[in-house]
Write a protein that holds these residues in place. Structure first.
Motif, PDB file in Angstrom:
ATOM      1  N   ALA A 141       0.835  -1.203   0.000  1.00  0.00           N
ATOM      2  CA  ALA A 141       0.000   0.000   0.000  1.00  0.00           C
ATOM      3  C   ALA A 141       0.870   1.253   0.000  1.00  0.00           C
ATOM      4  O   ALA A 141       0.604   2.213  -0.740  1.00  0.00           O
ATOM      5  N   ALA A 142       1.922   1.255   0.804  1.00  0.00           N
ATOM      6  CA  ALA A 142       2.809   2.424   0.893  1.00  0.00           C
ATOM      7  C   ALA A 142       3.508   2.678  -0.441  1.00  0.00           C
ATOM      8  O   ALA A 142       3.649   3.836  -0.867  1.00  0.00           O
ATOM      9  N   VAL A 143       3.944   1.624  -1.113  1.00  0.00           N
ATOM     10  CA  VAL A 143       4.609   1.772  -2.416  1.00  0.00           C
ATOM     11  C   VAL A 143       3.668   2.425  -3.424  1.00  0.00           C
ATOM     12  O   VAL A 143       4.035   3.356  -4.147  1.00  0.00           O
ATOM     13  N   LEU A 144       2.422   1.959  -3.476  1.00  0.00           N
ATOM     14  CA  LEU A 144       1.456   2.482  -4.437  1.00  0.00           C
ATOM     15  C   LEU A 144       1.071   3.926  -4.123  1.00  0.00           C
ATOM     16  O   LEU A 144       0.933   4.755  -5.031  1.00  0.00           O
ATOM     17  N   LEU A 145       0.903   4.241  -2.854  1.00  0.00           N
ATOM     18  CA  LEU A 145       0.562   5.616  -2.479  1.00  0.00           C
ATOM     19  C   LEU A 145       1.713   6.570  -2.788  1.00  0.00           C
ATOM     20  O   LEU A 145       1.495   7.717  -3.179  1.00  0.00           O
ATOM     21  N   THR A 146       2.932   6.095  -2.632  1.00  0.00           N
ATOM     22  CA  THR A 146       4.096   6.912  -2.995  1.00  0.00           C
ATOM     23  C   THR A 146       4.115   7.175  -4.497  1.00  0.00           C
ATOM     24  O   THR A 146       4.413   8.289  -4.941  1.00  0.00           O
ATOM     25  N   GLN A 147       3.771   6.159  -5.289  1.00  0.00           N
ATOM     26  CA  GLN A 147       3.712   6.333  -6.742  1.00  0.00           C
ATOM     27  C   GLN A 147       2.604   7.310  -7.141  1.00  0.00           C
ATOM     28  O   GLN A 147       2.733   8.056  -8.119  1.00  0.00           O
ATOM     29  N   ALA A 148       1.505   7.296  -6.382  1.00  0.00           N
ATOM     30  CA  ALA A 148       0.360   8.153  -6.712  1.00  0.00           C
ATOM     31  C   ALA A 148       0.595   9.607  -6.323  1.00  0.00           C
ATOM     32  O   ALA A 148      -0.041  10.509  -6.893  1.00  0.00           O
ATOM     33  N   ARG A 149       1.487   9.860  -5.393  1.00  0.00           N
ATOM     34  CA  ARG A 149       1.646  11.214  -4.833  1.00  0.00           C
ATOM     35  C   ARG A 149       1.893  12.278  -5.897  1.00  0.00           C
ATOM     36  O   ARG A 149       1.207  13.318  -5.908  1.00  0.00           O
ATOM     37  N   PRO A 150       2.852  12.099  -6.835  1.00  0.00           N
ATOM     38  CA  PRO A 150       3.073  13.168  -7.825  1.00  0.00           C
ATOM     39  C   PRO A 150       1.939  13.298  -8.850  1.00  0.00           C
ATOM     40  O   PRO A 150       1.896  14.292  -9.590  1.00  0.00           O
ATOM     41  N   LEU A 151       1.041  12.337  -8.896  1.00  0.00           N
ATOM     42  CA  LEU A 151      -0.068  12.365  -9.849  1.00  0.00           C
ATOM     43  C   LEU A 151      -1.301  13.059  -9.277  1.00  0.00           C
ATOM     44  O   LEU A 151      -2.257  13.330 -10.004  1.00  0.00           O
ATOM     45  N   ALA A 152      -1.276  13.337  -7.973  1.00  0.00           N
ATOM     46  CA  ALA A 152      -2.448  13.922  -7.305  1.00  0.00           C
ATOM     47  C   ALA A 152      -2.449  15.432  -7.502  1.00  0.00           C
ATOM     48  O   ALA A 152      -2.016  16.194  -6.638  1.00  0.00           O
ATOM     49  N   THR A 153      -2.959  15.876  -8.653  1.00  0.00           N
ATOM     50  CA  THR A 153      -2.942  17.290  -8.999  1.00  0.00           C
ATOM     51  C   THR A 153      -4.315  17.939  -8.902  1.00  0.00           C
ATOM     52  O   THR A 153      -4.461  19.124  -9.195  1.00  0.00           O
ATOM     53  N   THR A 154      -5.332  17.180  -8.499  1.00  0.00           N
ATOM     54  CA  THR A 154      -6.684  17.733  -8.337  1.00  0.00           C
ATOM     55  C   THR A 154      -7.109  17.569  -6.878  1.00  0.00           C
ATOM     56  O   THR A 154      -6.639  16.656  -6.185  1.00  0.00           O
ATOM     57  N   PRO A 155      -7.993  18.443  -6.395  1.00  0.00           N
ATOM     58  CA  PRO A 155      -8.463  18.299  -5.016  1.00  0.00           C
ATOM     59  C   PRO A 155      -9.080  16.927  -4.738  1.00  0.00           C
ATOM     60  O   PRO A 155      -8.868  16.359  -3.661  1.00  0.00           O
ATOM     61  N   ALA A 156      -9.823  16.386  -5.693  1.00  0.00           N
ATOM     62  CA  ALA A 156     -10.455  15.082  -5.482  1.00  0.00           C
ATOM     63  C   ALA A 156      -9.416  14.000  -5.239  1.00  0.00           C
ATOM     64  O   ALA A 156      -9.546  13.187  -4.317  1.00  0.00           O
ATOM     65  N   LEU A 157      -8.372  13.989  -6.071  1.00  0.00           N
ATOM     66  CA  LEU A 157      -7.340  12.963  -5.922  1.00  0.00           C
ATOM     67  C   LEU A 157      -6.464  13.225  -4.705  1.00  0.00           C
ATOM     68  O   LEU A 157      -6.019  12.286  -4.034  1.00  0.00           O
ATOM     69  N   GLN A 158      -6.232  14.502  -4.386  1.00  0.00           N
ATOM     70  CA  GLN A 158      -5.465  14.822  -3.178  1.00  0.00           C
ATOM     71  C   GLN A 158      -6.218  14.360  -1.934  1.00  0.00           C
ATOM     72  O   GLN A 158      -5.615  13.849  -0.980  1.00  0.00           O
ATOM     73  N   GLY A 159      -7.541  14.518  -1.950  1.00  0.00           N
ATOM     74  CA  GLY A 159      -8.341  14.039  -0.826  1.00  0.00           C
ATOM     75  C   GLY A 159      -8.260  12.530  -0.684  1.00  0.00           C
ATOM     76  O   GLY A 159      -8.073  12.001   0.419  1.00  0.00           O
ATOM     77  N   THR A 160      -8.401  11.828  -1.802  1.00  0.00           N
ATOM     78  CA  THR A 160      -8.329  10.367  -1.784  1.00  0.00           C
ATOM     79  C   THR A 160      -6.966   9.891  -1.314  1.00  0.00           C
ATOM     80  O   THR A 160      -6.854   8.994  -0.471  1.00  0.00           O
ATOM     81  N   LEU A 161      -5.908  10.487  -1.874  1.00  0.00           N
ATOM     82  CA  LEU A 161      -4.545  10.085  -1.517  1.00  0.00           C
ATOM     83  C   LEU A 161      -4.281  10.292  -0.038  1.00  0.00           C
ATOM     84  O   LEU A 161      -3.784   9.386   0.656  1.00  0.00           O
TER      85      LEU A 161
END
Length: 313
Positions: free
Chosen positions: A177-197
């Protein structure tokens, strides 16, 4: 203490394409006008959906579907099939939801629209997870990730990475889970995705016993979700904050955040979530000998449930 039901999420109105009713000053565009009608109805449906009014949401999504079909607008048809599937899923009708998501998926694969297809596959994963079939959910999520990568859309990829991280958390695999969330971090450019992340980072840190980090992430998630008024996500963030305060023994703070989560869930007509909050309120009130009255939580739940049962106009 984490509840599987609090983390399940499905996606409505992703990648909505809004076309102009008039093209470059060349005069009226009747086709574009009808596409705009579907867009307006879909946005109205999304607003009803966000407020927990599923009947009105289904009404507007259904109207948008009819128009999309009548003007040969495949992308609109696929999108509204997905949206109606989300309504059915929220209503607990898994069989209908699965059928609608599969119809949307077939259309999006034909168009092709791989970002939208990744959404459909992620929603099918949610159905599998709700049904207790974690292995099948994982298969859908891997297919969703492949579709998102094929689309080249960073937001789609980030969204699926977060949901796949949630899947690993459900299986107690914190490392993956930590590996995937780290990969997702630079992709979270919208409030919706930042909230989910941030919400999933909060869940992970809570599992790890890092309460300070969990509180930080849940608060960041709440700020992002409040910015776009994503009510169900806000309630989940509040519940996460309450769980974290309970875990570190701050029961008065836990009661405060459980009560706020209850209010949002009750307003949305989410009976199961409201009841879970109410039970947590009873527990922390008793455990901490807080002496708070629970009367309003009983009466508010009955009132909001009655209001949600009023017919759509």
């Amino acid at each position: 203490m984490w509840s599987l039901g609090m983390s399940l999420k499905f996606w409505v109105l992703l990648g909505l394409t809004i076309l102009l009713a008039y093209g470059c000053g060349a005069g009226p565009d009747p086709y574009g006008q009808q596409v705009n009608r579907t867009t307006t109805l879909a946005i109205q449906g999304q607003q009803w959906f966000s407020q927990g009014d599923l009947r009105r949401a289904a009404r507007d999504f259904g109207r948008a579907l009819e128009i999309s079909q009548s003007i040969d607008y495949p992308a609109g048809v696929a999108q509204q099939l997905n949206n109606l599937g989300a309504v059915a899923l929220e209503q607990g009708n898994l069989e209908t939801a699965q059928e609608l998501f599969n119809q949307a998926l077939s259309l999006n694969q034909e168009i092709p629209d791989w970002a939208a297809a990744s959404t459909n596959l992620a929603n099918l994963a949610t159905i599998a997870q709700k049904s207790g079939n974690l292995a099948r959910a994982g298969e859908y999520l891997q297919a969703a990730l492949a579709a998102a990568e094929r689309s080249g859309a960073n937001t789609a990829r980030g969204r699926i990475l977060c949901q796949l991280a949630s899947w690993y958390l459900a299986q107690q695999d914190q490392g993956s889970a930590a590996v995937l969330l780290t990969q997702a971090r630079p992709l979270a450019t919208t409030p919706a995705l930042q909230g989910t992340l941030n919400h999933h980072w909060g869940r992970l840190r809570l599992r790890q016993g890092n309460h300070l980090a969990a509180l930080k992430h849940f608060n960041q998630a709440l700020a992002a979700d409040r910015e776009i008024l994503e009510r169900a996500a806000m309630a989940a963030d509040l519940f996460g904050l309450a769980e974290t305060y309970e875990a570190q023994g701050e029961l008065d703070q836990a009661f405060y955040y459980y009560s706020r989560a209850f209010d949002v869930y009750a307003a949305l007509g989410k009976k199961a979530r409201s009841e879970e909050c109410r039970e947590r309120l009873r527990q922390v009130n008793h455990k901490g000998r807080l002496g708070h009255s629970l009367k309003r939580f009983e009466s508010q739940s009955e009132q909001t449930s009655s209001e949600k049962n009023q017919p759509a106009s």
